[in-house]
Design an enzyme around this catalytic site. Structure first.
Site, PDB file in Angstrom:
ATOM      1  N   HIS A 186       0.932  -0.975  -0.044  1.00  0.00           N
ATOM      2  CA  HIS A 186       0.026  -0.002   0.041  1.00  0.00           C
ATOM      3  C   HIS A 186       0.842   1.245  -0.148  1.00  0.00           C
ATOM      4  O   HIS A 186       0.590   2.252  -0.662  1.00  0.00           O
ATOM      5  CB  HIS A 186      -1.030  -0.039   1.248  1.00  0.00           C
ATOM      6  CG  HIS A 186      -2.112  -0.789   1.184  1.00  0.00           C
ATOM      7  ND1 HIS A 186      -2.778  -1.349   2.153  1.00  0.00           N
ATOM      8  CD2 HIS A 186      -2.755  -1.312  -0.073  1.00  0.00           C
ATOM      9  CE1 HIS A 186      -3.715  -2.065   1.713  1.00  0.00           C
ATOM     10  NE2 HIS A 186      -3.797  -1.861   0.448  1.00  0.00           N
ATOM     11  N   CYS A 486      -2.430  -3.582 -16.229  1.00  0.00           N
ATOM     12  CA  CYS A 486      -2.656  -2.720 -15.373  1.00  0.00           C
ATOM     13  C   CYS A 486      -2.131  -2.869 -13.973  1.00  0.00           C
ATOM     14  O   CYS A 486      -2.491  -2.287 -13.124  1.00  0.00           O
ATOM     15  CB  CYS A 486      -4.279  -2.671 -15.351  1.00  0.00           C
ATOM     16  SG  CYS A 486      -4.936  -4.415 -14.546  1.00  0.00           S
TER      17      CYS A 486
END
Length: 556
Positions: A186, A486
């Site tokens: 993250h 992606c």
């Protein structure tokens, strides 16, 4: 004396400044017993602290917006996990103080997850941060977090929690270095979104003394401790040269000989759109729709709410391509109304498309909302399913799209090795593939994407991962269909050239990375990209692959 350390570069740019360490974690509360008559009061204190921390995380998310908002909302849900709260109250009932009960309950949960090898074990920084915030509030001490400083600095930490990363001030935090984490953690993803140079997985980062001058190269992963004046000048000159090249590079993505490679943006919601447009994104290659569902884990958002949010993104790219990923729930994104609470291994259980096929009404509502959102707009809408394993999955999704009256291209994400190995079979049911390299690496190498100890296996340069990309791209070409990337791999300019050489037809990344990738592609011909891809695949390690590709593309 100047020394050089090597971590994993996860966010481009150079930062030179003094080290400032993250505020220390909350100390372990004393283990003292309370009288039985105080239990109810302590349970009330615990509930209030949990609710306050959850509210603070939600507020930080609303302020940060975009991808950070979804991450912080997930943390808020973690804070209010009913099973954790029940454990806290049970511990208080047998004599623990509120702060000790919280500390012990989180520790038990942490150990349980780590021992079970679950996907959520990789969220250790998130879990520890929630615990520390709750305990700090109960003890009445300052929250752990980013240090106060009037002068710009390089932030050093064992790991950075999303709540801290999301609200970093780039005018003060020149860059950051962490001991834990990986290229798809993250913190790494949010660092790229902020445009802050960052290096993770640096052994011994915590041993860098406060006030030490370091130079951080977020592209190479190099940390220069006490750099000489010459080294500083060289790094700054290289950074200035890169900045000038970025400014000069505009327009659609293409190689030096004109081979088009559309450069698209990954977005987490409407808040991410302005940055994508400003970076010159040619569309959206990954529209994560989870942000809508994380607002309320008890129920799905209404069709009307979904239509409004989707239309904001679709309207921003007239004549552009917008690829929407339907809800990817499960594993690290649990939703009370959808995902089982007692799965022994959520990462390998009911997640992604499996969850939606078990709850067809949720999928149908989302597809109908997308159809309505696109009405009257000159946008090329494409919709893809996460975690497709085989042709049966792809067919089930395509059938659901048709039944919902969706006039768009239907696609499948390749995140499971089986989908790459049988890509031609999957493509009999859908019109395009999109490679999610983060999860594809995780499942290929059995290496949790959030655990620093296995970060080398999460390196997208791993030849085995490049082989799976090549298989998928070759299958798409044979079927006359497209195959994009992606995952975070697309944000590495050098690797973007290799992916192009492997046959990938579009690249999608965080907006901040688009100028870097555009500039690098413009320097290389398609033939060079193909030779670099072949050289990388001929090696046996990620580092060797990177070096081999660099040698080809630099003409060595």
């Amino acid at each position: 004396m100047e020394t050089t350390l090597r971590g994993v570069g996860v966010s481009h740019g150079v930062a030179i400044g003094e080290v400032r360490h993250m505020g220390t974690a909350v100390l372990e509360p004393p283990a003292k017993q309370i009288p039985a008559e105080e239990a109810e009061r302590e349970q009330g204190r615990a509930r209030q602290a949990v609710d306050a921390v959850a509210a603070d995380l939600m507020a930080r998310g609303n302020l940060a917006g975009g991808e950070a908002q979804a991450v912080l909302e997930a943390q808020a849900m973690m804070a209010q996990d009913p099973e954790l709260m029940s454990d806290v109250e049970r511990r208080i009932a047998v004599g623990s103080t509120a702060e000790r009960a919280v500390y012990d309950a989180f520790a038990a949960y942490r150990e349980l997850l780590a021992a079970a090898g679950e996907y959520l074990a990789g969220r250790v920084a998130d879990l520890d941060d929630v615990r520390n915030r709750i305990v700090a509030r109960l003890l009445g001490v300052p929250m752990p977090g980013v240090p106060d400083s009037d002068e710009p600095y390089v932030l050093v930490a064992r790991d950075l929690a999303p709540a801290d990363t999301a609200l970093l001030d780039p005018t003060l935090v020149l860059g950051f270095v962490t001991e834990e984490g990986g290229p798809t953690s993250h913190s790494a993803i949010l660092a790229r979104a902020l445009g802050v140079p960052a290096v993770v997985a640096l052994p011994g980062a915590g041993e860098l003394a406060e006030g030490t001058v370091v130079a951080v190269d977020g592209s190479t992963g190099d940390i220069f401790v006490n750099p000489s004046a010459e080294k500083k000048a060289a790094l700054q000159a290289a950074a200035a040269e890169r900045k000038a090249a970025l400014s000069a590079s505009t327009g659609p993505g293409a190689t030096a000989d004109g081979h088009k490679v559309p450069l698209l943006a990954n977005v987490g919601g409407p808040a991410d759109v302005p940055a994508a447009v400003a970076a010159g994104a040619e569309g959206v290659g990954l529209f994560r729709t989870e942000f809508l569902f994380l607002d309320d884990s008890k129920s799905a958002p209404s069709e009307e709410k979904q239509v409004e949010a989707y239309r904001q993104v679709l309207a921003a790219f007239p004549e552009g391509r917008v690829v929407v990923r339907v809800l990817d729930a499960g594993a690290d994104k649990p939703l009370d109304f959808l995902t089982p609470a007692d799965e022994p291994n959520p990462a390998l259980g009911v997640r992604g498309l499996r969850t939606l096929l078990d709850h067809p009404e949720v999928l149908r509502t989302q597809l109908t909302a997308l159809a309505k959102a696109a009405e009257g707009l000159p946008v090329h809408l494409e919709v893809m399913a996460p975690m497709v394993a085989d042709r049966a999955d792809a067919k089930a999704f395509a059938d659901a799209c048709r039944e919902a009256g969706l006039r768009a291209k239907f696609g499948a994400m390749v995140e499971i090795p089986s989908a790459a190995l049988r890509a031609r079979s999957v493509l009999q049911e859908v019109e395009f593939l999109s490679l999610g390299t983060n999860d594809l690496a995780q499942y290929t190498f059995a290496a949790d994407r959030q655990v620093g100890a296995v970060s080398r296996l999460q390196d997208p340069w791993q030849p085995a991962l490049l082989d799976l990309v090549a298989l998928s791209a070759e299958a798409a070409k044979a079927e006359g269909k497209s195959c994009g990337v992606c995952g975070e791999a697309a944000s590495d300019p050098l690797l973007a050239c290799v992916l192009t050489g492997l046959g990938v037809t579009s690249l999608s990344m965080g907006a901040a990375s688009i100028p870097y990738v555009r500039s690098m592609l413009a320097k290389c011909t398609l033939a060079q990209c193909e030779r670099a891809a072949a050289a990388a695949r001929a090696t046996d390690s990620a580092e060797e692959a990177r070096v081999a590709a660099q040698a080809v593309l630099s003409g060595e």
